[in-house]
Design a protein around this motif. Structure first.
Motif, PDB file in Angstrom:
ATOM      1  N   GLY A  58      59.608  75.656  40.767  1.00  0.00           N
ATOM      2  CA  GLY A  58      58.568  75.641  39.749  1.00  0.00           C
ATOM      3  C   GLY A  58      57.216  75.996  40.325  1.00  0.00           C
ATOM      4  O   GLY A  58      56.955  75.739  41.501  1.00  0.00           O
ATOM      5  N   TYR A  59      56.356  76.598  39.510  1.00  0.00           N
ATOM      6  CA  TYR A  59      55.040  77.035  39.935  1.00  0.00           C
ATOM      7  C   TYR A  59      53.976  76.611  38.938  1.00  0.00           C
ATOM      8  O   TYR A  59      54.227  76.488  37.740  1.00  0.00           O
ATOM      9  N   ALA A  60      52.776  76.436  39.447  1.00  0.00           N
ATOM     10  CA  ALA A  60      51.628  76.279  38.573  1.00  0.00           C
ATOM     11  C   ALA A  60      51.316  77.636  37.936  1.00  0.00           C
ATOM     12  O   ALA A  60      51.542  78.681  38.545  1.00  0.00           O
ATOM     13  N   ASP A  61      50.768  77.590  36.754  1.00  0.00           N
ATOM     14  CA  ASP A  61      50.448  78.849  36.056  1.00  0.00           C
ATOM     15  C   ASP A  61      49.487  79.717  36.865  1.00  0.00           C
ATOM     16  O   ASP A  61      49.579  80.946  36.831  1.00  0.00           O
ATOM     17  N   ALA A  62      48.599  79.074  37.617  1.00  0.00           N
ATOM     18  CA  ALA A  62      47.573  79.818  38.353  1.00  0.00           C
ATOM     19  C   ALA A  62      48.144  80.694  39.462  1.00  0.00           C
ATOM     20  O   ALA A  62      47.483  81.644  39.910  1.00  0.00           O
ATOM     21  N   LYS A  64      51.697  81.670  39.453  1.00  0.00           N
ATOM     22  CA  LYS A  64      52.954  82.285  39.024  1.00  0.00           C
ATOM     23  C   LYS A  64      52.856  83.803  39.125  1.00  0.00           C
ATOM     24  O   LYS A  64      51.877  84.408  38.685  1.00  0.00           O
ATOM     25  N   SER A 106      54.751  67.934  39.349  1.00  0.00           N
ATOM     26  CA  SER A 106      53.355  68.287  39.592  1.00  0.00           C
ATOM     27  C   SER A 106      52.464  67.078  39.882  1.00  0.00           C
ATOM     28  O   SER A 106      51.271  67.245  40.113  1.00  0.00           O
TER      29      SER A 106
END
Length: 124
Positions: A58-62, A64, A106
């Motif tokens: 999983g990644y943070a939107d910032a 990705k 997160s």
């Protein structure tokens, strides 16, 4: 569990860096490894996470599409490849491990062990 983070440094905007986090100690097979970052006066911010076993990533939107987290189980090491870097990526990056529910990956307070942090500076 001991975590050793490395790979930080100075990079120009648009450039790349790869961070490493080597884990030692007890088995981490059921754990999650996360990368977080922190700037002065701000809370630790989630960047990416990966399960030591299974396919969860999983990644943070910032980040990705620009950052890629991966693992090498044989080396007990997690990597974070950072491409197309921006000035706002400047921070101290920390790796942490714990057993948060995947939906709560997160939340920094759910990670039990942390590496020492490695400084990443994106500047021309």
């Amino acid at each position: 569990v001991q975590l050793q983070a490395s790979g930080g440094g100075l990079v120009q905007p648009g450039g790349s860096l790869r961070l490493s986090c080597e884990a030692s100690g007890r088995s981490l097979s059921t754990s999650t490894m996360g990368w977080f970052r922190q700037t002065p006066g701000k809370e630790r911010e989630f960047v990416a996470a990966i399960r030591w076993s299974g396919g969860n990533i999983g990644y943070a939107d910032a980040v990705k599409g620009r950052f890629t987290i991966s693992r090498d189980n044989a080396k007990n090491t997690v990597y974070q490849q950072m491409n197309r870097m921006k000035s706002e990526d400047t921070a101290v990056y920390y790796c942490g491990t714990g057993s948060p529910p995947w939906g709560s990956r997160s939340y920094a307070n759910l990670y039990y062990y942390w590496g020492q942090g490695t400084l990443v500076t994106v500047s021309s």
